[in-house]
Design a protein around this motif. Sequence first.
Motif, short mmCIF file in Angstrom:
data_model
loop_
_atom_site.label_atom_id
_atom_site.label_comp_id
_atom_site.label_asym_id
_atom_site.label_seq_id
_atom_site.Cartn_x
_atom_site.Cartn_y
_atom_site.Cartn_z
N GLU A 1 0.64 -1.12 0.07
CA GLU A 1 0.05 -0.06 0.17
C GLU A 1 0.97 1.14 0.03
OE1 GLU A 1 -3.34 -0.02 0.04
OE2 GLU A 1 -4.22 -1.72 0.85
N ASN A 2 0.11 2.39 -0.27
CA ASN A 2 1.03 3.54 -0.33
C ASN A 2 2.32 3.50 -1.09
OD1 ASN A 2 -0.90 4.88 1.20
ND2 ASN A 2 -0.13 3.87 3.00
N ALA A 3 2.35 3.14 -2.41
CA ALA A 3 3.35 2.55 -3.12
C ALA A 3 3.89 3.37 -4.40
CB ALA A 3 3.19 1.32 -3.39
N ALA A 4 5.01 3.09 -4.74
CA ALA A 4 5.39 3.77 -6.10
C ALA A 4 6.30 2.66 -6.77
CB ALA A 4 6.36 4.89 -5.89
N VAL A 5 6.11 2.93 -8.31
CA VAL A 5 6.79 2.09 -9.15
C VAL A 5 7.99 2.90 -10.06
CG1 VAL A 5 6.91 0.48 -11.19
CG2 VAL A 5 5.18 0.34 -9.27
N ALA A 6 9.04 2.64 -10.19
CA ALA A 6 9.80 3.77 -11.11
C ALA A 6 10.47 2.79 -12.35
CB ALA A 6 11.01 4.23 -10.15
N VAL A 7 10.43 3.37 -13.25
CA VAL A 7 10.91 2.70 -14.64
C VAL A 7 11.87 3.53 -15.15
CG1 VAL A 7 10.51 1.68 -16.63
CG2 VAL A 7 8.70 1.17 -14.71
N ARG A 8 13.02 3.06 -15.34
CA ARG A 8 14.33 3.70 -16.03
C ARG A 8 14.71 2.80 -17.17
NH1 ARG A 8 11.98 6.36 -13.23
NH2 ARG A 8 12.79 8.00 -11.55
N ASP A 9 14.81 3.35 -18.49
CA ASP A 9 15.37 2.71 -19.68
C ASP A 9 14.50 1.32 -19.86
OD1 ASP A 9 17.45 4.46 -20.11
OD2 ASP A 9 18.65 3.64 -18.49
N GLY A 10 13.35 1.56 -19.45
CA GLY A 10 12.50 0.27 -19.67
C GLY A 10 12.45 -0.77 -18.83
N ARG A 11 13.18 -0.72 -17.58
CA ARG A 11 13.23 -1.59 -16.61
C ARG A 11 12.80 -0.85 -15.24
NH1 ARG A 11 13.98 -5.93 -19.51
NH2 ARG A 11 14.52 -7.01 -17.70
N ILE A 12 12.03 -1.95 -14.31
CA ILE A 12 11.93 -1.41 -12.94
C ILE A 12 12.98 -1.41 -12.26
CG2 ILE A 12 10.66 -2.09 -10.84
CD1 ILE A 12 8.96 -3.99 -12.74
N LEU A 13 13.16 0.06 -11.67
CA LEU A 13 14.29 0.54 -10.66
C LEU A 13 13.70 0.47 -9.45
CD1 LEU A 13 17.05 2.21 -10.55
CD2 LEU A 13 15.49 4.33 -10.78
N PHE A 14 12.51 0.80 -9.23
CA PHE A 14 11.84 0.75 -7.91
C PHE A 14 10.47 0.03 -7.82
CE2 PHE A 14 9.53 2.24 -4.38
CZ PHE A 14 10.21 2.40 -3.14
N ALA A 15 9.99 -0.85 -6.81
CA ALA A 15 8.76 -0.94 -6.58
C ALA A 15 8.51 -1.32 -5.07
CB ALA A 15 8.27 -2.21 -7.73
N GLY A 16 7.88 -0.31 -4.61
CA GLY A 16 7.71 -0.56 -3.05
C GLY A 16 7.17 0.65 -2.28
N PRO A 17 7.26 0.73 -0.96
CA PRO A 17 6.71 1.88 -0.44
C PRO A 17 7.18 3.10 -0.90
CG PRO A 17 7.08 0.08 1.19
CD PRO A 17 8.08 -0.03 -0.12
N THR A 18 6.21 4.02 -0.89
CA THR A 18 6.67 5.52 -1.48
C THR A 18 7.66 5.94 -0.31
OG1 THR A 18 4.45 5.89 -2.39
CG2 THR A 18 5.80 7.72 -1.89
N ALA A 19 7.53 5.60 0.69
CA ALA A 19 8.38 6.18 1.85
C ALA A 19 10.03 5.88 1.56
CB ALA A 19 7.93 5.73 3.22
N ASP A 20 10.14 4.67 0.95
CA ASP A 20 11.35 4.10 0.66
C ASP A 20 12.02 4.58 -0.49
OD1 ASP A 20 11.15 2.85 2.74
OD2 ASP A 20 10.49 0.74 1.90
#
Length: 408
Positions: free
Chosen positions: A27-46
């Motif tokens: 919950e309360n999460a984010a996903v970051a994608v860079r150059d087509g790959r997942i850089l981050f998937a987890g709590p927004t706080a992290d």
Amino acid sequence: MAKGDRTWINARLATLDPRLPGLGIVENAAVAVRDGRILFAGPTADLSSAELAGAETIDCEGRWVTPGLIDCHTHLVHAGNRAREFEMRLAGVSYEEIARAGGGIVSSVANVRTASEADLVRESLPRLDALLAEGVTTVEIKSGYGLTVVDEIKMLRAARRLGEARDIAVATTYLGAHVTPAEYKGRNGDFLSDVVLPGLEAAHAEGLVDAVDGFCEGIAFSPDDMRRVLDAAGKLGLPVKLHVDQLSNLHGAALAASYGALSADHLEYTDEAGAVAMARAGTVAVLLPGAFYFIRETQKPPVEWLRKHGTHIALATDCNPGTSPLTSPLFAMNMGATLFALTVEECIAGFTREAARALGRLADIGTLETGKAGDLALWDIGEPAELVYRIGFNPLSARIRAGRDATL
């Protein structure tokens, strides 16, 4: 900022990360994608400022994000349809009578043989678009309706062209050993020698084969026939899978497992020993409720044995003109639950993580984990169970491929 460098915030994730319980919900999460790959998937706080830097930010407004869906078993490329035969069966005409009149798979073979490669692409695109509209980012497409070297290769080329026409990953499977055509009736061995094995070598030489499949059943090919195909695939270094135990128990699941197959598919008549063998080999059980429903089957696959022994379970549409004219993964999830008593978790995992496993692509797709492809599906739902619960309702908000918007 590279194209596809984006961060989705204010999201709720079903990561399918196997290190987390259940659907891997965050919950309360984010996903970051860079150059087509997942850089981050987890709590927004992290999420660090460095991971946010320079990327476009999209507010999900509380939407759910899952991995892009994966349809790991389809016969999507074909020509014509068999709606008239469906109507005839409803009126009480037997399959045998239809086949004697030139129907059944014979009609599909005739249609493919007369169609051009361009015809196959044109006719298949609407079916592919239906999958894309429900969040599919990877699809497996089999040959198997040409049954000549030239026509099997034509089907595989058409499948590759579909992946060029749309923003989707296409995995091609050579299914030359689907059935024996009329001109080889009663001569399975000759058909394998003259068509299936030479066709496999030719298709592989052209770079058209990602995996090799076969139909091991009383109405198709025997286990000994299948061993010839599986051995040939092994010599070419190609992974294998099999249609098995759909109409009878020829111990096809155990045969597939003995070759380390990626998957064994259908499985209605698989016994407990087959489930054990699959679990030990890591062979995924791909269940196909669309075919079960459409042909009014009554023998259900042995879900309890699969669970008991830890066999991985995937789901797929089995889109084909004769026994599963289905182009809705969401409806297939619902049928998996209502017909096979699968859980919500099993159904969603079946079209994401386990489908990726069934294609041998789990290292790259199927979960929201750092380093994997940025293939996502965003949903306007209150909870993941809605993906399985609803019928005829599509809550997809966005389909993302490698970080890019990819509605079609």
